[in-house]
Design an enzyme around this catalytic site. Structure first.
Site, short mmCIF file in Angstrom:
data_model
loop_
_atom_site.label_atom_id
_atom_site.label_comp_id
_atom_site.label_asym_id
_atom_site.label_seq_id
_atom_site.Cartn_x
_atom_site.Cartn_y
_atom_site.Cartn_z
CB CYS A 229 -0.87 0.00 1.30
SG CYS A 229 0.14 0.10 2.70
CB CYS B 216 42.50 -23.59 4.35
SG CYS B 216 43.07 -22.30 3.54
CG ASP C 234 -2.13 -28.89 14.57
OD1 ASP C 234 -2.68 -27.94 15.14
OD2 ASP C 234 -2.46 -29.41 13.42
CG ASP D 103 -1.11 -28.56 6.68
OD1 ASP D 103 -0.62 -28.07 6.17
OD2 ASP D 103 -2.36 -29.27 6.61
#
Lengths: 858, 67
Positions: free
Chosen positions: A20, A88, A525, A724
């Site tokens: 915006c 290295c 969950d 999920d």
């Protein structure tokens, strides 16, 4: 596009995240606030900020930071290419510095183990060609990074070439070096009896040593000169100084024996020769073993099938797999690898997906099922429609993810690199201090005529203060070389990320591995993660003359055409119990209540308590049982036949088979386990008790899950969220480690730092075990690397000399240094045989048996 | 780039030679042979140069505005 007027330059920055007009203002203000930024115009439509700035006062990195600080992101071009010739950690630091110092570079990560650079840069300011030139300017080579099979072939070719080159160097330096050593030993012990004296002639030794120093040893001088003239130092400089100094003194003492450096009795030909030979031995062994640490990614690349059988005009045509297009129909025969990802359209088979998901049992595939490219078709023949090809296939995404993980740096590695980068200067400073100490103090205090170099024939009788201080100073240079430090972390991260991929556990970056190894709390969950996420029949109770099987049969008949999840659960439950429901003669859905159906002249009513009350069906005999089931959080469906109560069917979501075992294992590992759910507290706690969860976060709305994660973090815990990858994305993003479970094949879309391809909670445990093993390996490697330096530097410094009158010779220092690098690489290679403890226990049958799925509330 | 390298080399060399000079002064207080002094001067100057170059170059670069 950059334009320049005197000292002011213009750049167009692509800014992501603007939505915006206020975003425009924020970005303009943030950029204008930087000293040196003259003007900023942000265009929301194009997402670009036109910045006029004075490059001597403000850098691109500062502009990026200013934008990032207010929550946006400057999007830069990303380039990946190979850097050759690195040996290295200081080579890494040098390249990162050379690239990072360029004005348009925002971020650079150089990986020693993969020999790659990943650069984020503004092509407006600095072109890719300029970046590559900066690398070449400090003495390294640049090659384009290619992907897939071509990369595999080219990488192998380059490595083979390097191995061959170092092998030839080794044979050359080793053979001549051995002759030099034999020549140097000639006057001692029994050697005069069978070694001709001419081999000890200093001129002969000069002619034997010179080709070693100017041949195989030349690389060290060239590399160090290239670096030094641009103000960077690396290991090559240590070697070049050591070899060059030993050789120079030997030459002076040979041709100008009266110059005062100890004369012809103190030539260091064998030091120069064997120092070169041992350093090259180290390089050779490193080249051989380093290739093996990337074995896992090569194994993934090798999985890619080369040929595909496409149906064109009704005929099977064999084409290269990379030419398969989306929507092509492909045929797969038994025993063939599936060329790309797709959806089965015809046929039936079982497919071994272990190479991608780690799932050991073949998966059955019917029409409509997804198949994954590179997996192996076992029994049947089928046709499938290609849905993802080329770089979009699951295998390509996995390879990219693993490669990306291997190009990133764990925080622990950044520290090690910084230390190693400063080390070279420190070592030279130490060598100078050592020289001054032994020249002015040590020689006068402790020098003895009996002094010897360890493992050489010399008595250092003839050396003066300079010769003595000089030998010790050179030894310090060689012995302090932090070669092993550079390999310690990236080689282990490579091995760990590859090992994870073997089990279908994908770490997005080395930092994900490191943070996973430190986890203290894992939040699961509930629905779909701890539980299967789909309701199933848990209890059937019968009344009167009907059996439980008959009650279930009647309920399934009534629900056969239902699309309601509970109805589907009943039909599925009936079929799983061997009951095949026939079609009802009449069917009437009663919205919000249940269904009414007819079978063989009997009226079946299936629904909730309210429906039964409305139809005035009496349930007195079963009500105590019904209430008990409801208290357990189960949904109870009543079945009435011809207006009389027949029985009830209880439906609930069920725990996954592995949930309890996974949580038990996490407890064993000292991890606190929490569960997050929208369920009421009583139900949630009942489930938590079943699986042994320590902490319940109940009645949490989906949008508030991230806040709950934050609260735990505020308690000072390192938190992982398992869920999920799409629905739980905000919580996964908030957690220190987001673990997206059961991602399937579209890995690129996943949120989360760790992606589990299988829907198996044991992979959360396995992932943590892989991460812990990897970081343990990193720490072991760093211990070996830094431990070596810590022990070797005082020895090289001559700390034991006042007591034993012996000093470490430069060539022994080189041998010790090579051993240190080798020990780190070999230690990493031990990861190849690593199996996560949970997988080992399950496969050996010593794990507790998997818990039987138990019911929980939906 | 070349001018930065050159400037850095000049500054580093100057400081290294100063260090070597200090070394020579220090040897005057002891009984060292001329060869030991010359060898020491060379080694001190070389190591000082190696230490100073990577330190001086970025400083010079920063002073010249990163160009």
């Amino acid at each position: 596009m950059v334009t320049e007027t005197k000292h002011i330059k213009k750049i167009a920055l692509q800014i992501a995240g603007m939505t915006c007009a206020s975003c425009v203002v924020h970005n303009e203000e943030a950029l204008k606030g930087l000293p040196g930024v003259e003007n900023v115009v942000v265009n929301l439509a194009t997402g670009k900020a036109a910045v006029e700035y004075n490059p001597s006062r403000v850098t691109l990195a500062e502009m990026r930071k200013a934008v990032a600080d207010i929550g946006y992101e400057v999007v830069l071009d990303t380039a990946r290419f190979k850097i050759t010739g690195m040996t290295c950690a200081s080579c890494v630091a040098n390249n990162e510095k050379a690239i990072g110092d360029l004005p348009g570079v925002g971020k650079v990560v150089v990986n020693l183990a993969t020999e790659t650079a990943q650069v984020e840069y503004a092509s407006d300011i600095t072109s890719l060609a300029e970046i590559k030139k900066a690398v070449r300017d400090i003495g390294y080579g640049v090659a384009d990074k290619v992907e897939g099979q071509e990369s595999l072939d080219r990488e192998r070719e380059v490595r083979q070439r390097e191995i061959r080159r170092q092998f030839i160097n080794l044979i050359f330096a080793g053979t001549l070096g051995t002759l030099v050593m034999i020549g140097m030993f000639q006057p001692y012990w029994i050697f005069p009896n069978f070694i001709p004296s001419w081999l000890n002639n200093k001129i002969v030794l000069f002619f034997l040593t010179t080709p070693i120093v100017l041949g195989p040893g030349r690389q060290f001088f060239v590399h160090s000169w290239n670096g030094l003239r641009r103000g960077v130092t690396d290991m090559n400089l240590l070697y070049a100084t050591g070899i060059g100094a030993a050789y120079l003194i030997a030459v002076i003492n040979t041709f100008w024996p009266d110059a005062g450096f100890g004369g012809r009795d103190v030539t260091f030909y064998e030091a120069a020769a064997l120092l070169t030979a041992f350093i090259i031995l180290g390089r050779y062994l490193e080249a051989v073993t380093r290739g093996r640490t990337s074995e896992s990614i090569r194994r993934l690349m090798r999985l890619q099938p080369k040929q595909a059988r496409v149906i064109r005009d009704g005929q099977e045509v064999e084409i290269p797999a990379e030419e398969v297009q989306i929507d092509d129909i492909l045929a797969v025969r038994p025993g063939e690898a599936i060329p790309v990802d797709g959806m089965v359209v015809e046929g039936y088979s079982s497919v071994d997906q272990s190479m991608i998901t780690g799932e050991s049992i073949p998966v059955e595939k019917n029409a409509g099922d997804e198949v994954i490219g590179a997996t192996m078709n076992k029994t049947g023949a089928f046709k499938f429609r290609a849905t993802r090809v080329g770089k979009d296939t699951a295998l390509s995404q996995i390879i990219k993810l693993v490669e990306d993980a291997q190009t990133t740096k764990a925080p622990i590695q950044k520290i090690a690199d910084r230390v190693a980068g400063r080390f070279i200067l420190g070592v030279h400073a130490l060598a100078l201090a050592t020289f001054l100490f032994w020249f002015f103090v040590g020689f006068g205090l402790w020098f003895s005529q009996e002094s010897r170099l360890l493992l050489t024939p010399y008595a250092l009788t003839a050396v003066g203060a300079f010769g003595f201080a000089f030998i010790i100073s050179v030894t310090v240079l060689v012995i302090s070389c932090p070669c092993a430090v550079g390999l310690a972390t990236p080689s282990a991260i490579m091995a760990g990320s590859g090992k994870g991929a073997e089990y279908g556990i994908l770490f997005k970056g080395a930092d994900a591995i490191e943070t996973t190894s430190k986890l203290q709390v894992v939040i699961f969950d509930k629905t779909g993660t701890l539980t299967k996420g789909e309701p199933s029949v848990t209890n059937v109770l019968a009344l009167g003359s009907l059996s439980e099987s008959e009650v279930l049969h009647l309920a399934a008949v009534a629900e056969k055409n239902s699309e309601h999840p509970l109805g589907e659960a009943i039909v599925r439950g009936a079929r799983e119990r061997g009951v095949d429901p026939e079609d009802a003669e009449g069917f009437n859905a009663i919205p919000g209540h249940g269904v009414d159906a007819r079978l063989n002249g009997r009226n079946i009513l299936l629904g909730n308590r309210k429906l039964m009350a409305e139809r005035q069906v009496a349930w007195d005999g079963l009500m105590p049982e019904v209430e008990r089931l409801e208290q357990e959080g189960k949904t109870v469906m009543f079945v009435a036949v011809d207006g009389s109560a027949a029985g009830v069917v209880a439906v609930a979501d069920t725990l996954k088979e592995t949930s309890a075992l996974a949580i038990e294992e996490l407890h064993r590992m000292g991890i606190q386990v929490a569960m997050i759910t929208g369920d009421n507290r009583r139900t949630a706690e009942a489930i938590a008790r079943q699986v042994g969860i320590d902490r319940v976060l109940a009645e949490v709305l989906p949008e508030n899950k991230a806040d709950e994660v934050k609260k735990l973090q505020q308690e000072g815990k390192v938190v992982a969220m398992v869920g999920d990858g799409i629905n739980d994305a905000p919580a996964l993003a908030q957690a220190d480690v987001g673990i997206a479970i059961g991602s399937g094949t579209d890995i690129a879309k996943e949120t989360g730092n760790v992606i589990l391809m299988k829907d198996d909670l044991l992979d959360v445990v396995a992932g943590m075990q892989v991460a812990r093993a990897t970081i343990r390996k990193v720490k072991e490697n760093l211990f070996w690397a830094f431990g070596y330096n810590t022990l070797a530097i005082p020895l090289g410094f001559g700390i034991l000399y006042p007591f034993f009158a012996q000093v470490v010779s430069p060539e022994l220092a080189a041998l010790l240094m090579a051993t240190s690098s080798l020990s780190v690489t070999l230690n990493t290679l031990r990861m190849r045989g690593f199996v996560p403890a949970i997988r080992r226990r399950i496969s050996s049958g010593t794990s507790p048996s998997l818990s039987v799925a138990s019911p929980v509330s939906p | 780039m070349k001018s930065i390298g050159f400037k850095s080399a000049i500054i580093s060399a100057a400081i290294s030679l100063t260090a070597a000079g200090l070394f020579l002064l220090a040897t005057l207080s002891g009984e060292y042979t001329i060869v030991e002094r010359i060898g020491g001067i060379g080694w001190v100057a070389l190591l000082s140069m190696i230490i100073l170059m990577p330190v001086i170059t970025p400083l010079v670069k920063r002073k010249s505005g990163g160009n």
